[in-house]
Enzyme design. Sequence first.
Site, mmCIF file in Angstrom:
data_model
loop_
_atom_site.group_PDB
_atom_site.id
_atom_site.type_symbol
_atom_site.label_atom_id
_atom_site.label_comp_id
_atom_site.label_asym_id
_atom_site.label_seq_id
_atom_site.Cartn_x
_atom_site.Cartn_y
_atom_site.Cartn_z
ATOM 1 N N GLY A 1 -6.556 -2.785 -4.436
ATOM 2 C CA GLY A 1 -5.790 -3.460 -3.219
ATOM 3 C C GLY A 1 -4.519 -2.702 -2.947
ATOM 4 O O GLY A 1 -4.222 -1.897 -3.644
ATOM 5 N N GLN B 1 3.892 -1.852 -0.147
ATOM 6 C CA GLN B 1 3.931 -0.532 -1.141
ATOM 7 C C GLN B 1 4.022 0.683 -0.370
ATOM 8 O O GLN B 1 4.329 1.750 -0.985
ATOM 9 C CB GLN B 1 2.648 -0.536 -1.840
ATOM 10 C CG GLN B 1 2.734 -1.860 -2.995
ATOM 11 C CD GLN B 1 1.365 -1.977 -3.694
ATOM 12 O OE1 GLN B 1 0.338 -2.455 -3.335
ATOM 13 N NE2 GLN B 1 1.260 -1.427 -4.660
ATOM 14 N N CYS C 1 -0.484 -1.997 -11.580
ATOM 15 C CA CYS C 1 -0.151 -2.024 -9.995
ATOM 16 C C CYS C 1 0.158 -0.284 -9.854
ATOM 17 O O CYS C 1 0.901 0.257 -10.400
ATOM 18 C CB CYS C 1 1.303 -2.747 -9.912
ATOM 19 S SG CYS C 1 1.889 -2.666 -8.249
ATOM 20 N N LEU C 2 -0.154 0.197 -8.595
ATOM 21 C CA LEU C 2 0.063 1.146 -8.093
ATOM 22 C C LEU C 2 1.499 1.726 -8.170
ATOM 23 O O LEU C 2 1.916 2.963 -8.214
ATOM 24 C CB LEU C 2 -0.777 1.791 -7.039
ATOM 25 C CG LEU C 2 -2.200 1.765 -6.756
ATOM 26 C CD1 LEU C 2 -2.923 1.671 -5.372
ATOM 27 C CD2 LEU C 2 -2.678 2.593 -7.818
ATOM 28 N N HIS D 1 3.540 -8.836 -3.557
ATOM 29 C CA HIS D 1 4.228 -7.590 -3.058
ATOM 30 C C HIS D 1 4.878 -8.202 -1.766
ATOM 31 O O HIS D 1 5.841 -7.720 -1.295
ATOM 32 C CB HIS D 1 3.294 -6.653 -2.758
ATOM 33 C CG HIS D 1 2.904 -5.634 -4.049
ATOM 34 N ND1 HIS D 1 3.816 -5.008 -4.531
ATOM 35 C CD2 HIS D 1 1.578 -5.535 -4.532
ATOM 36 C CE1 HIS D 1 3.065 -4.563 -5.584
ATOM 37 N NE2 HIS D 1 1.968 -4.669 -5.757
ATOM 38 N N HIS E 1 -1.901 -11.128 -6.204
ATOM 39 C CA HIS E 1 -1.064 -9.888 -6.763
ATOM 40 C C HIS E 1 -0.376 -9.180 -5.412
ATOM 41 O O HIS E 1 0.654 -8.913 -5.464
ATOM 42 C CB HIS E 1 -1.756 -9.015 -7.450
ATOM 43 C CG HIS E 1 -1.149 -7.544 -7.910
ATOM 44 N ND1 HIS E 1 -0.733 -7.157 -9.179
ATOM 45 C CD2 HIS E 1 -0.554 -6.686 -7.125
ATOM 46 C CE1 HIS E 1 -0.203 -5.864 -9.107
ATOM 47 N NE2 HIS E 1 -0.281 -5.492 -7.560
ATOM 48 N N GLU E 2 -1.320 -9.087 -4.258
ATOM 49 C CA GLU E 2 -0.929 -8.404 -3.073
ATOM 50 C C GLU E 2 0.123 -9.391 -2.469
ATOM 51 O O GLU E 2 0.979 -8.723 -1.682
ATOM 52 C CB GLU E 2 -1.995 -7.957 -2.424
ATOM 53 C CG GLU E 2 -3.122 -7.123 -2.793
ATOM 54 C CD GLU E 2 -2.635 -6.043 -3.601
ATOM 55 O OE1 GLU E 2 -1.440 -5.437 -3.259
ATOM 56 O OE2 GLU E 2 -3.120 -5.367 -4.522
HETATM 57 O O1 GNR Z 1 -5.474 -1.125 -8.378
HETATM 58 C C1 GNR Z 1 -5.168 -2.095 -8.530
HETATM 59 N N1 GNR Z 1 -5.732 -3.014 -9.970
HETATM 60 C C2 GNR Z 1 -5.165 -4.254 -10.186
HETATM 61 C C3 GNR Z 1 -5.548 -4.511 -11.592
HETATM 62 C C4 GNR Z 1 -5.481 -5.842 -11.996
HETATM 63 C C5 GNR Z 1 -4.612 -6.840 -11.253
HETATM 64 C C6 GNR Z 1 -4.086 -6.306 -9.952
HETATM 65 C C7 GNR Z 1 -4.493 -5.223 -9.634
HETATM 66 S S1 GNR Z 1 -4.043 -4.577 -8.069
HETATM 67 C C8 GNR Z 1 -3.735 -2.804 -8.230
HETATM 68 C C9 GNR Z 1 -3.345 -2.008 -6.976
HETATM 69 C C10 GNR Z 1 -2.030 -2.515 -6.557
HETATM 70 O O2 GNR Z 1 -1.011 -2.310 -7.128
HETATM 71 N N2 GNR Z 1 -1.930 -3.614 -5.615
HETATM 72 O O3 GNR Z 1 -0.662 -4.050 -5.298
HETATM 73 NI NI NI Z 2 0.665 -3.804 -6.790
#
Ligand code: GNR
Ligand code: NI
Length: 169
Positions: free
Chosen positions: A49, A54, A94-95, A140, A136-137
């Site tokens: 995601g 980001q 998270c990236l 953000h 999660h997104e």
């Molecule tokens: O790539 C991603 N893997 C992930 C693994 C577990 C819970 C959430 C994520 S999202 C993350 C990519 C990201 O940072 N999206 O904002």
């Molecule tokens: Ni993230």
Amino acid sequence: MSLLPILEFPDPRLRTVAKPVDVSKVTGDEFQALFDQMFATMYDAPGIGLAASQVDVHQRFMVIDVSEDQSNPLVFVNPEILERDGEQVYQEGCLSVPGIFADVTRANTIKVKAVNRQGEEFELDADGVLAVCIQHEMDHLDGKLFVDYLSPLKREMVRKKLAKAAKNK
Ligand code: GNR
Ligand code: NI
């Protein structure tokens, strides 16, 4: 396809609350190119995601693909959670917080309403990792990071680890 730079914790721009998208612009060239660039950046990372926040675009949209083979690209514009049920614990990464993984408790199932890249409204019932990723997104887009759910002690450990990693770059 050029990749977009991803902001990293503790960059204060990650704390920006994103503004609603003007849906009449979604099918235009600018948004379509941004969606393509965000998918390319997400797949390259690799990630499941990526929220616009980001990549320093503070508008309410995100791209997600939780498939194994890049076969289910989803765009969510102006997403809203209509219903949430139950709890699940998932080890998140998270990236924007590279190299850090921690358990986070979120809703187990959700019903989401959003606009797709064709500019059409849709609803989706999600569970498992897709439900985790959507939540999660959406965090953000509100300037929130998964490390915000950790205890202050754990978050301080994360900050120190990332500061050390940044020094060694
Ligand atoms: O790539 C991603 N893997 C992930 C693994 C577990 C819970 C959430 C994520 S999202 C993350 C990519 C990201 O940072 N999206 O904002
Ligand atoms: Ni993230």
